[in-house]
Design a protein around this motif. Structure first.
Motif, short mmCIF file in Angstrom:
data_model
loop_
_atom_site.label_atom_id
_atom_site.label_comp_id
_atom_site.label_asym_id
_atom_site.label_seq_id
_atom_site.Cartn_x
_atom_site.Cartn_y
_atom_site.Cartn_z
N VAL A 92 -8.60 -38.40 -9.18
CA VAL A 92 -8.40 -38.44 -10.64
C VAL A 92 -9.42 -39.41 -11.21
CG1 VAL A 92 -6.80 -39.03 -12.50
CG2 VAL A 92 -5.94 -37.97 -10.40
N LEU A 93 -10.14 -38.95 -12.26
CA LEU A 93 -11.19 -39.79 -12.82
C LEU A 93 -11.40 -39.42 -14.28
CD1 LEU A 93 -13.04 -41.97 -11.57
CD2 LEU A 93 -14.76 -40.21 -11.28
N SER A 94 -11.69 -40.44 -15.11
CA SER A 94 -11.96 -40.16 -16.52
C SER A 94 -13.38 -39.65 -16.69
CB SER A 94 -11.76 -41.43 -17.37
OG SER A 94 -12.78 -42.35 -17.09
N HIS A 95 -13.64 -39.05 -17.84
CA HIS A 95 -14.93 -38.43 -18.10
C HIS A 95 -16.06 -39.47 -18.06
CE1 HIS A 95 -17.83 -35.63 -19.80
NE2 HIS A 95 -18.17 -36.57 -20.67
N THR A 96 -15.86 -40.61 -18.73
CA THR A 96 -16.92 -41.63 -18.79
C THR A 96 -17.22 -42.21 -17.41
OG1 THR A 96 -15.27 -43.29 -19.37
CG2 THR A 96 -16.48 -42.26 -21.18
N LEU A 97 -16.20 -42.44 -16.60
CA LEU A 97 -16.45 -42.96 -15.26
C LEU A 97 -17.15 -41.93 -14.38
CD1 LEU A 97 -13.14 -44.92 -14.56
CD2 LEU A 97 -15.41 -45.85 -15.01
N LEU A 98 -16.80 -40.66 -14.54
CA LEU A 98 -17.46 -39.61 -13.77
C LEU A 98 -18.94 -39.52 -14.14
CD1 LEU A 98 -17.36 -37.24 -11.79
CD2 LEU A 98 -16.64 -35.80 -13.69
N ILE A 99 -19.25 -39.60 -15.43
CA ILE A 99 -20.64 -39.53 -15.89
C ILE A 99 -21.44 -40.73 -15.36
CG2 ILE A 99 -22.15 -39.55 -17.93
CD1 ILE A 99 -20.73 -36.91 -17.54
N THR A 100 -20.86 -41.94 -15.41
CA THR A 100 -21.58 -43.11 -14.91
C THR A 100 -21.81 -43.02 -13.40
OG1 THR A 100 -19.51 -44.35 -14.74
CG2 THR A 100 -20.82 -44.66 -16.73
N GLU A 101 -20.83 -42.52 -12.66
CA GLU A 101 -21.00 -42.33 -11.20
C GLU A 101 -22.11 -41.31 -10.93
OE1 GLU A 101 -19.21 -42.91 -8.14
OE2 GLU A 101 -17.89 -44.47 -8.91
N LEU A 102 -22.15 -40.25 -11.72
CA LEU A 102 -23.19 -39.23 -11.52
C LEU A 102 -24.58 -39.79 -11.79
CD1 LEU A 102 -21.45 -36.10 -13.03
CD2 LEU A 102 -22.14 -36.43 -10.67
N PHE A 103 -24.72 -40.60 -12.84
CA PHE A 103 -26.02 -41.20 -13.13
C PHE A 103 -26.46 -42.13 -12.00
CE2 PHE A 103 -25.44 -40.34 -17.82
CZ PHE A 103 -26.48 -39.43 -17.88
N GLN A 104 -25.50 -42.79 -11.35
CA GLN A 104 -25.85 -43.67 -10.24
C GLN A 104 -26.25 -42.88 -9.00
OE1 GLN A 104 -22.40 -46.13 -9.71
NE2 GLN A 104 -22.91 -47.45 -11.45
N GLN A 105 -25.59 -41.75 -8.75
CA GLN A 105 -25.86 -40.99 -7.52
C GLN A 105 -27.08 -40.09 -7.63
OE1 GLN A 105 -22.80 -38.83 -5.61
NE2 GLN A 105 -21.44 -40.59 -5.40
N LEU A 106 -27.29 -39.49 -8.78
CA LEU A 106 -28.40 -38.55 -8.93
C LEU A 106 -29.71 -39.30 -9.09
CD1 LEU A 106 -26.72 -35.95 -11.28
CD2 LEU A 106 -27.06 -35.77 -8.82
N LYS A 107 -30.71 -38.88 -8.35
CA LYS A 107 -32.00 -39.57 -8.33
C LYS A 107 -32.98 -39.04 -9.38
CE LYS A 107 -30.89 -41.84 -4.64
NZ LYS A 107 -30.23 -43.08 -4.83
N PHE A 108 -32.61 -38.02 -10.12
CA PHE A 108 -33.49 -37.43 -11.12
C PHE A 108 -32.87 -37.59 -12.50
CE2 PHE A 108 -30.95 -34.22 -8.99
CZ PHE A 108 -30.26 -33.64 -10.05
N PRO A 109 -33.68 -37.63 -13.56
CA PRO A 109 -33.14 -37.79 -14.91
C PRO A 109 -32.44 -36.51 -15.36
CG PRO A 109 -35.50 -37.48 -15.00
CD PRO A 109 -35.14 -37.59 -13.55
#
Length: 142
Positions: A92-109
């Motif tokens: 279970v995860l909120s939208h903002t936390l999911l987006i911040t995790e994705l920006f940290q994991q993804l290596k491309f803009p």
């Protein structure tokens, strides 16, 4: 170095040493016993030989947008896998936390709007669902 014809043999003097052979036309009237140190050579500029035309290098706006769309289509599977990987560990995860995790994991803009589209596609494929009480929270299903 062998000269092909008799006229080539007559039209040039050949000075040689360990580093190579220099062929000089006889019109320059150089002494036969001149040393190689007396010669100066103008080497070609290799930068000009490989210079790419600047007009051809510029990409038009239409080409640029089509290229970015194709790149995003190729990367959408990476984005989907990252979303599923994060949600599988968190459940279970909120939208903002999911987006911040994705920006940290993804290596491309990537744009947040593109991430939202991928999240919606995973909701349609029933990997995720929105929480019934709070639509900003996602639940992992699979």
């Amino acid at each position: 170095m062998a000269l092909e014809s008799e006229s080539q043999k007559k039209s040039c003097c050949v000075f040689g040493d360990v580093y190579g052979v220099i062929m000089v036309p006889e019109e320059l009237e150089i002494e036969k016993d001149a040393s190689i140190d007396q010669f100066r050579f103008q080497l070609p500029d290799l930068k000009q030989a490989f210079q790419v035309n600047a007009i051809q290098m510029k990409e038009t706006v239409e080409e640029n947008t089509s290229t970015t769309e194709r790149v995003f289509q190729d990367r959408q599977y990476q984005v989907d896998a990252a979303i599923v990987r994060i949600m599988k560990t968190r459940k279970v995860l909120s939208h903002t936390l999911l987006i911040t995790e994705l920006f940290q994991q993804l290596k491309f803009p990537i744009k947040p709007a593109d991430l939202k589209k991928r999240i919606e596609s995973l909701i349609d494929k029933e990997y995720l669902e929105r929480d019934k009480n709070n639509p900003q929270i996602y639940n992992y299903l699979a």
